[in-house]
Motif scaffolding. Structure first.
Motif, short mmCIF file in Angstrom:
data_model
loop_
_atom_site.label_atom_id
_atom_site.label_comp_id
_atom_site.label_asym_id
_atom_site.label_seq_id
_atom_site.Cartn_x
_atom_site.Cartn_y
_atom_site.Cartn_z
N GLY A 156 0.80 -1.23 0.23
CA GLY A 156 -0.13 -0.04 0.07
C GLY A 156 0.91 1.12 -0.10
O GLY A 156 0.45 2.41 -0.05
N GLU A 157 1.97 1.17 -0.09
CA GLU A 157 3.10 2.22 0.11
C GLU A 157 3.85 2.45 -1.28
O GLU A 157 4.33 1.27 -1.73
N HIS A 158 4.18 3.59 -1.54
CA HIS A 158 5.28 3.87 -2.50
C HIS A 158 6.11 4.87 -1.83
O HIS A 158 5.72 5.54 -1.01
N ARG A 159 7.53 4.43 -2.45
CA ARG A 159 8.71 5.35 -2.12
C ARG A 159 9.35 5.96 -3.12
O ARG A 159 9.68 5.46 -4.17
N LEU A 160 9.67 7.44 -2.93
CA LEU A 160 10.44 8.13 -3.87
C LEU A 160 11.70 7.84 -4.02
O LEU A 160 12.48 7.95 -3.05
N HIS A 161 12.41 7.51 -5.11
CA HIS A 161 13.58 7.01 -5.48
C HIS A 161 14.07 8.03 -6.60
O HIS A 161 13.40 8.22 -7.75
N LEU A 162 15.22 8.72 -6.70
CA LEU A 162 15.85 9.20 -7.60
C LEU A 162 16.72 8.24 -8.28
O LEU A 162 17.54 7.46 -8.02
N LEU A 172 8.82 -8.52 -8.54
CA LEU A 172 8.61 -6.88 -8.87
C LEU A 172 7.75 -7.01 -10.25
O LEU A 172 8.47 -7.30 -11.01
N LYS A 173 6.64 -6.72 -10.19
CA LYS A 173 5.84 -6.32 -11.42
C LYS A 173 4.84 -5.57 -11.13
O LYS A 173 3.49 -5.90 -11.43
N HIS A 174 4.98 -4.32 -10.67
CA HIS A 174 3.87 -3.43 -9.92
C HIS A 174 3.88 -2.11 -10.74
O HIS A 174 4.60 -2.01 -11.73
N TYR A 175 3.11 -1.20 -10.17
CA TYR A 175 2.89 -0.07 -10.80
C TYR A 175 3.28 1.03 -9.72
O TYR A 175 2.98 1.06 -8.64
N GLY A 176 4.07 2.20 -10.50
CA GLY A 176 4.19 3.51 -9.73
C GLY A 176 4.26 4.66 -10.81
O GLY A 176 4.39 4.22 -12.08
N ARG A 177 4.24 5.84 -10.36
CA ARG A 177 4.44 7.17 -11.35
C ARG A 177 5.86 7.14 -11.57
O ARG A 177 6.51 6.98 -10.69
N VAL A 178 6.24 7.83 -12.61
CA VAL A 178 7.58 8.20 -12.93
C VAL A 178 7.49 9.49 -13.40
O VAL A 178 6.67 9.88 -14.43
#
Length: 366
Positions: free
Chosen positions: A318-324, A356-362
């Motif tokens: 349920g969590e997303h973390r921001l990575h550069l 890992l075969k999931h979704y997030g924004r970029v």
């Protein structure tokens, strides 16, 4: 993984494991896939409050305020770019400088505009900014220099005559030619080393030798994950590298025949002091580098990626973390709104990569 020319092989296997679904034009409704009835929201996709867009990139504020978690690793990755690629460093000189200044000042996403940084969010597979994120890693193979005991599976250097199929090689086509670099204890591990395209070999002396990609036999790659799905052995929504491993443990007598259905075979060269590099020739930092479709996101581009957090079984928390991250690799199966995230070295990195075969924004930072 395909560090340099060979990532095409790895990505094909990971992508064979990937499902995922189209979305309806209603932001509150998600259309499930007819094949597997998988809800993309279970894999980190979000729709509420987002508007549909057909533009590949749209200017947008970064509305994830959780904070960038890998500032130091990102700066190390930029340092590697500057040290190993004059071309990329020159192309992105101004961009790297202003992003570095922003990071050193705390990497507050509310302050991007103050540093002249313009974020552009990618449309995602579905138009709702849900970008497919998979993983790759550098495996560690346990091996010996000669065949002994359980170490019976050869890893080969490039032969002068390479046009043998996998089944011919398994049948002994390269025996007696002095091409054996190592003998591992697992046919499947050797296969996955070829899928990743390079990796490390532990000869039992406490040191790791880097085996780099040397070439391929010229036959078309067939993803065994896709074959297992087509055969009804593993449901598509359950497919992962770990699922392949589990299948192999249950079906040891069938493993070789499955692998032989992929005639492609990768050869290696021993580079004891080698570093894991992407196609751009730059050493990769885990979770600070990605493989991208260069026609859309060129090598050297800086990305702000919402990485979905998953548990040990591959369930989204349920969590997303921001990575550069910096785009420094490519892959034959990495197309469009899909990125492959470099996870690092060894079993833990491999386990996460396989799930890992999931979704997030970029967001692309320009």
């Amino acid at each position: 993984m395909f560090f340099t020319k060979n990532f095409v092989l790895k990505a094909a296997t990971v992508l064979a494991a990937t499902v995922l679904a189209a979305c309806s034009s209603n932001t509150n409704a998600v259309k499930k896939t007819t094949e597997s009835s998988v809800d993309p929201a279970q894999f980190g996709a979000k729709y509420k409050g987002r508007s549909y867009s057909t533009s590949l990139f749209s200017s947008a504020n970064v509305d994830n305020y959780s904070g960038v978690v890998n500032q130091g690793d990102f700066l190390t990755q930029l340092s590697n770019v500057r040290a190993y690629s004059t071309g990329i460093s020159s192309t992105y000189y101004d961009n790297y400088n202003k992003i570095s200044q922003w990071v050193l000042a705390g990497a507050d996403v509310n302050q991007l505009a103050n540093y002249g940084i313009r974020p552009q969010v990618m449309s995602g597979e579905d138009g709702y900014q849900n970008v497919l994120l998979t993983g790759y890693y550098s495996p560690v193979i346990h091996a010996r220099y000669s065949a002994q005991g359980k170490y019976q599976h050869p890893i080969y250097a490039m032969p002068s005559q390479k046009r043998f199929t996998r089944s011919q090689i398994y049948a002994g086509a390269l025996e007696g030619k002095g091409l054996e670099l190592a003998y591992s204890d697992s046919m499947l591990d050797n296969f996955l080393l070829g899928v990743q395209g390079s990796g490390y070999v532990d000869f039992g002396n406490g040191n790791l030798n880097y085996f780099a990609y040397a070439g391929q036999n010229g036959y078309k790659y067939q993803a065994v994950g896709r074959l297992l799905v087509e055969d009804g052995e593993i449901p598509k929504e359950k497919m992962s590298i770990q699922a392949i491993r589990d299948w192999a443990e249950r079906n040891p007598s069938r493993l070789q025949s499955l692998l032989e259905r992929n005639p492609s075979y990768v050869f290696f060269k021993n580079d004891p002091a080698g570093k894991v590099k992407g196609s751009a020739g730059v050493p990769l930092v885990p979770l600070a580098s990605v493989a991208s479709d260069r026609s859309i996101v060129p090598s050297g581009s800086v990305l702000l990626v919402e990485i979905p957090q998953i548990d040990n079984e591959g369930n989204w928390t349920g969590e997303h973390r921001l990575h550069l991250m910096v785009a420094l690799d490519v892959g034959g199966a990495v197309k469009g709104n899909h990125f492959d995230l470099y996870q690092g070295i060894g079993d833990k990195a491999g386990h996460i990569s396989g799930l890992l075969k999931h979704y997030g924004r970029v967001w692309v930072l320009r």
